[in-house]
Write a protein that holds these residues in place. Structure first.
Motif, mmCIF file in Angstrom:
data_model
loop_
_atom_site.group_PDB
_atom_site.id
_atom_site.type_symbol
_atom_site.label_atom_id
_atom_site.label_comp_id
_atom_site.label_asym_id
_atom_site.label_seq_id
_atom_site.Cartn_x
_atom_site.Cartn_y
_atom_site.Cartn_z
ATOM 1 N N PRO A 40 -1.497 15.078 18.532
ATOM 2 C CA PRO A 40 -0.397 15.376 17.607
ATOM 3 C C PRO A 40 0.663 14.287 17.533
ATOM 4 C CG PRO A 40 -0.285 16.778 19.562
ATOM 5 C CD PRO A 40 -1.617 16.096 19.594
ATOM 6 N N ALA A 41 0.782 13.450 18.578
ATOM 7 C CA ALA A 41 1.776 12.376 18.568
ATOM 8 C C ALA A 41 1.478 11.327 17.504
ATOM 9 C CB ALA A 41 1.845 11.712 19.944
ATOM 10 N N GLU A 42 0.226 11.244 17.044
ATOM 11 C CA GLU A 42 -0.148 10.253 16.030
ATOM 12 C C GLU A 42 0.497 10.535 14.671
ATOM 13 O OE1 GLU A 42 -1.762 7.497 15.893
ATOM 14 O OE2 GLU A 42 -2.990 7.331 17.707
ATOM 15 N N LEU A 43 0.937 11.755 14.436
ATOM 16 C CA LEU A 43 1.429 12.103 13.105
ATOM 17 C C LEU A 43 2.658 11.283 12.713
ATOM 18 C CD1 LEU A 43 0.398 14.073 10.969
ATOM 19 C CD2 LEU A 43 2.171 15.670 11.688
ATOM 20 N N ALA A 44 3.454 10.827 13.679
ATOM 21 C CA ALA A 44 4.606 9.979 13.373
ATOM 22 C C ALA A 44 4.185 8.579 12.921
ATOM 23 C CB ALA A 44 5.524 9.881 14.592
ATOM 24 N N ASN A 45 2.879 8.253 13.053
ATOM 25 C CA ASN A 45 2.354 6.966 12.582
ATOM 26 C C ASN A 45 1.714 7.070 11.205
ATOM 27 O OD1 ASN A 45 2.989 5.728 15.065
ATOM 28 N ND2 ASN A 45 1.027 6.336 15.958
ATOM 29 N N MET A 46 1.946 8.148 10.495
ATOM 30 C CA MET A 46 1.263 8.357 9.219
ATOM 31 C C MET A 46 1.349 7.148 8.306
ATOM 32 S SD MET A 46 1.898 12.262 7.896
ATOM 33 C CE MET A 46 1.500 11.747 6.217
ATOM 34 N N SER A 47 0.223 6.859 7.639
ATOM 35 C CA SER A 47 0.147 5.695 6.765
ATOM 36 C C SER A 47 0.851 5.908 5.437
ATOM 37 C CB SER A 47 -1.329 5.339 6.520
ATOM 38 O OG SER A 47 -1.971 5.021 7.733
ATOM 39 N N ASN A 48 1.061 7.154 5.045
ATOM 40 C CA ASN A 48 1.781 7.489 3.810
ATOM 41 C C ASN A 48 2.819 8.553 4.109
ATOM 42 O OD1 ASN A 48 -1.217 6.761 3.015
ATOM 43 N ND2 ASN A 48 0.048 6.285 1.243
#
Length: 458
Positions: A40-48
């Motif tokens: 879930p921590a990856e969501l702050a890296n969203m590409s858009n």
């Protein structure tokens, strides 16, 4: 019981299109809802700024007995399934990602997602006992065979749905690195369930002129069922039509993510997730769900079958040939006096397959990356109240050209061993398999396939 084996083998053949869920694409630097399901921590890296998950599907079949080439040979698959002395293990696992929405705002990432699960597992079944139940002992020579083991043999089917709420936050964002944390809270909707557990089995199988008997037997027997799988274990429609039940469970994921940046992001729209190294760790599926239905039953029995006599040679296993649900198994054993109590009508709780996962995605040269992923189960698959998971390790080389991405995941799992596949992404569309390469060049014991499409904008 023969019908149960037939449906398992039919699914194995069908899933020759089918995978370890979303291997390769879930660690892509094109970050969205798929990545957040891994951590879930990856969501702050969203590409858009926004992403809509339209659909995603993944099917995975793995076993330790039947090779891919056996599906196209004249071999008797039911006989192959129970060959040798190693316990039989098979996992049939389907996952469907439904409609979902993710949004990035400043240092935050938010998402609402939906998912459906269906699993059918054969866990540590003694091949002699399985052969006797499914094939009426045709693989065994006439005479007697004694079986003794100290583990729990299981046949388990489960369906459930979930709705997840993910929140991710960027804690540190410097010129050369950044650090995120995230969590997902999931509402669980148990659909249907069936479990047959045979623990510490001791017994003798006697094969006489095609009549197979079980005697001199003791075991701890668990029979539990709820929903559509109570009336038919082998009907595929009961898996697909009873996924979402009522809200009766909760679970959660928590994760952390670190990136070593490749260069300062002077123009974020042209430098999404430009990194030399991306690391992540997560604890997933911490929780359980309770099955509640009018036909709920969950009973622990002591199975006792005495030594044979001239008038009673034991439990005739041939009578299980046309059985396809656990209620029928219960009825046969109770009517013949081999079970000590009557079935108990009650609700019961089942644990989700809690996992520890970690990964590292490394930039080798421009456009070329290699990611390593490890998945370790926390709980014991032999427990009757536990949904299963596999330990696995995956290495994925990947070429990322931005709009187009090509990758080749190579996974070793504890059931089917080493498997290699290929996949690709074009924009938001992706497709792949984690076993197609080894299926073509070797006799792999896994078959899988996944595909999906998500729409990202702004």
């Amino acid at each position: 019981m023969k019908k149960i084996s037939v449906i398992v083998l039919a699914l194995l053949a069908y899933s020759g299109f089918s995978q370890d869920h979303f291997a390769g694409v879930s660690t892509s630097s094109r970050v969205g809802i798929l990545n957040a399901s891994l951590n879930p921590a990856e969501l702050a890296n969203m590409s858009n700024k926004f992403e809509v998950n339209v659909i995603g599907m993944s099917f995975n079949v793995s076993n330790n007995k039947i090779g891919y080439s056996d599906l196209f040979s004249n071999a008797d698959l039911q006989s192959l399934l129970f060959q040798g002395s190693d316990p039989v293990n098979m996992r049939i696992d389907a996952e469907v990602l439904g409609l979902g929405l993710a949004m990035k705002y400043k240092n935050w990432g938010f998402a609402i997602t939906s998912k459906a699960h269906g699993k059918l597992d054969v866990i540590d079944v003694d091949p002699k006992l399985g052969d006797a139940l499914v094939n009426s002992g045709l693989n065994s020579a006439f005479g007697s065979s004694t079986i003794s083991n100290n583990y729990n043999q299981r046949l388990n089917g489960t369906t459930w749905g979930e709705v997840g709420f993910t929140l991710s936050r960027n804690l540190i964002d410097k010129e050369k690195y950044k650090l995120n944390i995230g969590a997902t809270f999931k509402l669980l909707f148990p659909g249907s369930y069936a479990n047959l557990g045979l623990d510490k089995f001791q017994g003798t199988i006697t094969n006489t002129a095609g009549q197979v008997y079980l005697n001199n037997t003791t075991a701890n027997l668990n029979i539990a069922y709820s929903g559509g799988l109570a009336s038919s274990f082998s009907n595929l429609n009961d898996y697909s039509q009873s996924i979402f039940g009522g809200l009766n469970g909760f679970s959660g994921d928590i994760g952390i993510n670190y990136q070593w940046k490749d260069k300062p992001e002077t123009n974020p729209k042209k430098n999404w997730n430009k990194y030399k190294l991306n690391l992540g760790m997560a604890i997933r599926n911490v929780g359980s769900m309770t099955f509640k239905d009018d036909n709920n039953h969950a009973t622990n029995y002591t199975l006792t079958i005495p030594a044979p006599t001239p008038t009673n040679p034991g439990l005739n296993l041939n009578q299980f040939d046309n059985v396809d649900n656990l209620q029928q198994v219960e009825t046969i054993l109770i009517n013949q006096g081999y079970l000590n109590v009557t079935p108990q009508k009650k609700d019961f709780t089942v644990k989700l397959p809690t996992l520890f996962t970690a990964y590292a995605d490394v930039k080798i040269i421009s456009k070329l990356f290699i990611s390593g992923y490890i998945q370790q189960k926390v709980n014991n698959n032999n427990a009757n109240d536990q949904i299963t998971a596999q330990n696995s390790y995956t290495l994925t080389p990947r070429v990322n050209l931005g709009f187009f991405e090509f990758f080749s995941p190579w996974t070793h799992n504890e059931i089917s061993g080493l498997n290699g596949g290929i996949g690709f992404r074009i924009g938001g569309f992706y497709m792949g398999s984690g076993s197609i390469v080894t299926a073509l060049i070797n006799d792999t014991k896994q078959a899988d396939f996944y595909t999906g499409w998500r729409w990202a904008f702004l």
